[in-house]
Design a protein around this motif. Structure first.
Motif, short mmCIF file in Angstrom:
data_model
loop_
_atom_site.label_atom_id
_atom_site.label_comp_id
_atom_site.label_asym_id
_atom_site.label_seq_id
_atom_site.Cartn_x
_atom_site.Cartn_y
_atom_site.Cartn_z
N ARG A 1 5.43 -12.16 -10.70
CA ARG A 1 4.24 -12.37 -10.97
C ARG A 1 3.23 -11.39 -10.81
O ARG A 1 2.59 -11.06 -11.66
CB ARG A 1 3.88 -13.50 -10.30
CG ARG A 1 2.96 -14.39 -10.72
CD ARG A 1 2.47 -15.58 -10.20
NE ARG A 1 3.36 -16.80 -10.31
CZ ARG A 1 3.12 -18.12 -9.78
NH1 ARG A 1 2.01 -18.25 -9.31
NH2 ARG A 1 4.02 -18.89 -10.21
N PHE A 2 3.37 -10.72 -9.69
CA PHE A 2 2.33 -9.69 -9.40
C PHE A 2 2.65 -8.47 -10.47
O PHE A 2 1.61 -7.65 -11.06
CB PHE A 2 2.62 -9.06 -7.89
CG PHE A 2 2.14 -10.05 -7.11
CD1 PHE A 2 1.18 -10.64 -7.27
CD2 PHE A 2 2.67 -9.63 -5.70
CE1 PHE A 2 0.65 -11.60 -6.19
CE2 PHE A 2 1.96 -10.58 -4.73
CZ PHE A 2 1.15 -11.40 -4.91
N GLU A 3 3.90 -8.34 -10.76
CA GLU A 3 4.29 -7.06 -11.69
C GLU A 3 3.74 -7.27 -13.19
O GLU A 3 3.33 -6.64 -13.75
CB GLU A 3 5.78 -6.87 -11.88
CG GLU A 3 6.20 -5.83 -12.35
CD GLU A 3 7.60 -5.38 -12.10
OE1 GLU A 3 8.40 -6.21 -11.76
OE2 GLU A 3 7.96 -4.29 -12.61
N ALA B 1 6.87 -1.22 -10.49
CA ALA B 1 8.20 -0.93 -9.91
C ALA B 1 8.41 0.52 -9.96
O ALA B 1 8.17 1.43 -11.03
CB ALA B 1 9.43 -1.82 -10.77
N LEU B 2 8.94 1.14 -8.97
CA LEU B 2 9.27 2.74 -8.88
C LEU B 2 10.54 2.76 -9.15
O LEU B 2 11.61 1.91 -9.26
CB LEU B 2 8.88 3.15 -7.57
CG LEU B 2 7.51 2.89 -7.15
CD1 LEU B 2 7.13 3.60 -5.65
CD2 LEU B 2 6.57 3.33 -8.10
N ILE C 1 0.77 -1.37 0.21
CA ILE C 1 -0.06 -0.22 0.02
C ILE C 1 0.83 1.20 0.05
O ILE C 1 0.84 2.20 -0.95
CB ILE C 1 -1.01 -0.07 1.24
CG1 ILE C 1 -1.95 -1.09 0.90
CG2 ILE C 1 -1.80 1.55 1.14
CD1 ILE C 1 -2.98 -1.34 2.28
N THR C 2 1.92 1.28 0.60
CA THR C 2 3.06 2.25 0.69
C THR C 2 4.12 1.67 0.08
O THR C 2 4.57 0.16 0.26
CB THR C 2 3.41 2.64 2.01
OG1 THR C 2 3.85 1.57 2.81
CG2 THR C 2 2.34 3.47 2.71
N PRO C 3 5.10 2.51 -0.65
CA PRO C 3 6.14 1.68 -1.62
C PRO C 3 7.27 1.00 -0.57
O PRO C 3 7.68 1.52 0.29
CB PRO C 3 6.65 2.88 -2.18
CG PRO C 3 5.75 4.10 -2.09
CD PRO C 3 4.93 3.86 -0.80
N PRO D 1 11.72 -0.12 -5.25
CA PRO D 1 10.64 -0.27 -4.47
C PRO D 1 9.62 -0.60 -5.52
O PRO D 1 9.55 -0.21 -6.51
CB PRO D 1 10.71 1.35 -3.62
CG PRO D 1 11.61 2.03 -4.47
CD PRO D 1 12.28 0.95 -5.66
N TYR D 2 8.40 -1.14 -4.77
CA TYR D 2 7.19 -1.48 -5.59
C TYR D 2 5.93 -0.76 -4.97
O TYR D 2 5.97 -0.66 -3.57
CB TYR D 2 7.09 -3.07 -5.60
CG TYR D 2 8.14 -3.84 -6.33
CD1 TYR D 2 7.95 -4.19 -7.82
CD2 TYR D 2 9.22 -4.27 -5.68
CE1 TYR D 2 8.77 -4.84 -8.41
CE2 TYR D 2 10.12 -5.09 -6.37
CZ TYR D 2 9.92 -5.06 -7.85
OH TYR D 2 10.78 -5.88 -8.57
#
Lengths: 186, 106
Positions: B54-56, B63-64, B21-23, B72-73
């Motif tokens: 998988r989520f990505e 990804a940030l 929810i937060t990076p 970070p994601y």
């Protein structure tokens, strides 16, 4: 004469074999053999005995297309090291990590079902790719069974070599893939 | 579009999405999950790495830009929706369970 170097074959990718390899690595570290190089054969050099635990993990990536400098691999190793494991080397998608035996570290794989999916997918990706070479070689040199029609002695040899390579690679790759499905339960 | 392949989330999947929810980067996710669940749920580095990829791929997280060499994601809209849906499903399960257990064992 005292041997200062020892070698060990990695073996197959089935659960029982990787478990055996884990134990073997632990025993060797305890007996004073340091893992210095990871390849199809593992190289060990004499050192002080260490109490280590090992983990063998698979990266779900086609390593034939991915170098160890690729961000995918670097990020993966970095994450494993941050969680307390020391990277010892890899042979294709098979990665070996170690940690002091008394150190509390979370196992690399905490979901057994997902782990099987990763191993299966990784083995298929990495073995199917290797099949491309013998197939290309075969099409280029040996797509004939009629050796007598060939014009020269050297092309006959090329055809025979192509077929041997093709059958060898095919058997090796298929065995690697099939063993995952057949022996998954063991 | 949210993915079709993962209809329900496993416990580690749920907590990984919750942590994003937060990076957060990989190791921070592992620590967060362990702290939040007081050590009950542990996510191994290999498992986490696979799930993040998988989520990505499924567009649940993005990804940030890397910070100090770490990527970070964060949850995407699809990820937030899936997490809310899963939360609702779990709440429903608990409510149903409470109702039935109270009916039979009080």
């Amino acid at each position: 004469m005292i041997r200062n170097t020892r070698y060990l074959a990695i073996g197959s990718h089935i659960d029982a074999d990787t478990r055996y390899l884990n134990q073997k690595l632990e025993t060797m570290a305890k007996e004073g053999w340091k893992l210095t190089n990871v390849n199809a054969f593992l190289t060990f050099k004499r050192c002080k005995p260490e109490d280590l635990k090992f983990e063998i993990d698979y990266l779900d990536t086609n390593m034939a297309l991915t170098s160890n400098e690729d961000p995918t691999v670097i990020n993966y190793i970095q994450l494993c090291e941050e969680s307390g494991w020391d990277y010892r080397g890899n042979h294709g998608p098979l990665f070996i990590f170690s940690a002091p035996k008394d150190k509390e570290v979370t196992p690399l794989q905490t979901d057994k079902e997902l782990m099987h999916q990763i191993i299966t997918s990784s083995i298929i990706k990495n073995n199917l790719y290797f099949l491309v070479f013998p197939i290309l070689f075969l099409f280029n040199n040996g797509l004939t069974f009629d050796l007598f029609k060939l014009t020269s002695y050297s092309s006959t040899i090329m055809v025979i070599v192509s077929w041997i390579l093709f059958i060898g690679y095919l058997t090796y790759s298929l065995l690697n893939i099939v063993q995952i499905f057949i022996l998954k339960a063991f | 579009m949210a993915r079709q392949s993962l209809k329900t989330l496993t416990e580690p999947m749920y907590y990984i999405l919750l942590s994003l929810i937060t990076p957060r980067h990989g190791y921070a996710i592992m620590q967060y999950v362990q702290e939040l669940t007081e050590g009950r749920v542990k996510v191994g580095a290999g498992t986490l790495y696979t799930l993040l990829s998988r989520f990505e791929k499924e567009n649940l997280i993005k990804a940030l830009s890397p910070v100090d060499g770490k990527k970070p994601y964060q949850l995407t809209e699809d990820g937030i929706n899936l997490l809310k849906k899963e939360h609702l499903r779990l709440t429903q399960q608990v409510q149903d369970g409470t109702k039935e257990l109270n009916k039979h064992f009080q």
